[in-house]
Design a protein around this motif. Structure first.
Motif, mmCIF file in Angstrom:
data_model
loop_
_atom_site.group_PDB
_atom_site.id
_atom_site.type_symbol
_atom_site.label_atom_id
_atom_site.label_comp_id
_atom_site.label_asym_id
_atom_site.label_seq_id
_atom_site.Cartn_x
_atom_site.Cartn_y
_atom_site.Cartn_z
ATOM 1 N N ASP A 144 0.836 -1.188 0.000
ATOM 2 C CA ASP A 144 0.000 0.000 0.000
ATOM 3 C C ASP A 144 0.885 1.257 0.000
ATOM 4 O O ASP A 144 2.025 1.230 0.463
ATOM 5 C CB ASP A 144 -0.986 0.005 1.175
ATOM 6 N N TRP A 185 1.016 4.015 1.754
ATOM 7 C CA TRP A 185 1.523 4.546 3.020
ATOM 8 C C TRP A 185 2.701 3.728 3.538
ATOM 9 O O TRP A 185 3.662 4.286 4.067
ATOM 10 C CB TRP A 185 0.394 4.587 4.056
ATOM 11 N N THR A 186 2.646 2.424 3.377
ATOM 12 C CA THR A 186 3.756 1.584 3.828
ATOM 13 C C THR A 186 5.016 1.896 3.027
ATOM 14 O O THR A 186 6.113 1.988 3.585
ATOM 15 C CB THR A 186 3.381 0.094 3.719
ATOM 16 N N MET A 212 5.747 4.744 1.684
ATOM 17 C CA MET A 212 6.229 6.050 2.128
ATOM 18 C C MET A 212 6.953 5.939 3.479
ATOM 19 O O MET A 212 7.967 6.602 3.704
ATOM 20 C CB MET A 212 5.075 7.058 2.214
ATOM 21 N N ILE A 213 6.474 5.076 4.357
ATOM 22 C CA ILE A 213 7.169 4.832 5.631
ATOM 23 C C ILE A 213 8.551 4.250 5.361
ATOM 24 O O ILE A 213 9.552 4.697 5.936
ATOM 25 C CB ILE A 213 6.357 3.875 6.529
ATOM 26 N N GLN A 271 5.694 10.818 10.686
ATOM 27 C CA GLN A 271 4.361 11.403 10.522
ATOM 28 C C GLN A 271 4.449 12.743 9.791
ATOM 29 O O GLN A 271 3.688 13.005 8.855
ATOM 30 C CB GLN A 271 3.687 11.585 11.878
ATOM 31 N N THR A 312 5.359 12.217 6.019
ATOM 32 C CA THR A 312 4.378 11.510 5.189
ATOM 33 C C THR A 312 3.007 12.171 5.211
ATOM 34 O O THR A 312 2.201 11.945 4.312
ATOM 35 C CB THR A 312 4.198 10.049 5.652
ATOM 36 N N MET A 336 0.737 11.414 7.324
ATOM 37 C CA MET A 336 -0.209 10.391 7.782
ATOM 38 C C MET A 336 -0.813 10.782 9.126
ATOM 39 O O MET A 336 -0.165 11.448 9.922
ATOM 40 C CB MET A 336 0.509 9.044 7.953
ATOM 41 N N LEU A 366 -3.248 5.974 11.512
ATOM 42 C CA LEU A 366 -2.844 5.239 10.317
ATOM 43 C C LEU A 366 -1.373 4.837 10.401
ATOM 44 O O LEU A 366 -1.003 3.705 10.091
ATOM 45 C CB LEU A 366 -3.091 6.087 9.063
ATOM 46 N N LEU A 367 -0.529 5.753 10.861
ATOM 47 C CA LEU A 367 0.894 5.445 11.001
ATOM 48 C C LEU A 367 1.101 4.340 12.030
ATOM 49 O O LEU A 367 1.880 3.414 11.802
ATOM 50 C CB LEU A 367 1.680 6.700 11.377
ATOM 51 N N ARG A 410 0.179 0.976 10.440
ATOM 52 C CA ARG A 410 1.182 0.510 9.474
ATOM 53 C C ARG A 410 2.479 0.094 10.173
ATOM 54 O O ARG A 410 3.108 -0.886 9.792
ATOM 55 C CB ARG A 410 1.490 1.610 8.447
#
Length: 161
Positions: free
Chosen positions: A22, A24-25, A27-28, A43, A46, A48, A52-53, A56
């Motif tokens: 996904d 967001w993952t 981007m982490i 945080q 990103t 997020m 959500l953070l 993930r």
């Protein structure tokens, strides 16, 4: 098929996508490779939500891609470190970076350059044969599916008819 359903397929790409596929993952992971290790740094970079953070990061911990490490005892604060399993995702993130640089416009130049620490030269990721050293692309390989993968694909194709 749900994202969780991908995990049950006989396909390395499907299983990987179910773990890190996904946005967001990814981007982490990018932030972790940029050496941002603290929750608030990730945080901020990103955008997020904290919830959500947290979700993930827990998923990445459960997959043994990151581990939490205390950096402050009072109050207890953690940073996130890539495990060996997480570090092995480096080519994935760099490939996404290079694809983005090639296919998007950058009026002020590419946003991030990689320099090889040993020689100091700018570098790009290259795929090569582990035996002969020749460069390889999708037209330079043949594919050999396992019998399990072949059977599963036939079954899935039959379900589509």
């Amino acid at each position: 098929m749900s994202l969780n359903g991908l995990r049950s397929l006989t396909c390395a790409v499907a299983k990987t996508v179910s773990t890190i596929g996904d946005p967001w993952t990814l981007m982490i992971l990018k932030e972790l490779f940029l050496k941002n290790r603290r929750f608030d740094e990730i945080q901020a970079m990103t955008g997020m939500s904290p919830h959500l953070l947290s979700v993930r990061m827990r998923k990445l911990e459960q997959a043994d891609i990151v581990r939490r490490q205390a950096y402050l005892e009072r109050p207890k604060r953690y940073e996130y470190r890539l495990t060996e399993k997480g570090i092995s995702l480096w080519p994935v993130i760099i490939t996404l970076k290079e694809w983005g640089e090639r296919w998007h416009e950058w009026p002020s130049g590419v946003p991030l350059k990689l320099r090889h620490a040993s020689c100091g030269h700018e570098m790009q990721l290259e795929l090569s044969c582990s035996r002969c050293g020749d460069g390889v692309g999708p037209r330079d390989v043949t594919l050999e599916m396992s019998s399990d993968m072949t059977a599963e694909r036939r079954l899935m194709a039959g379900a589509q008819v």
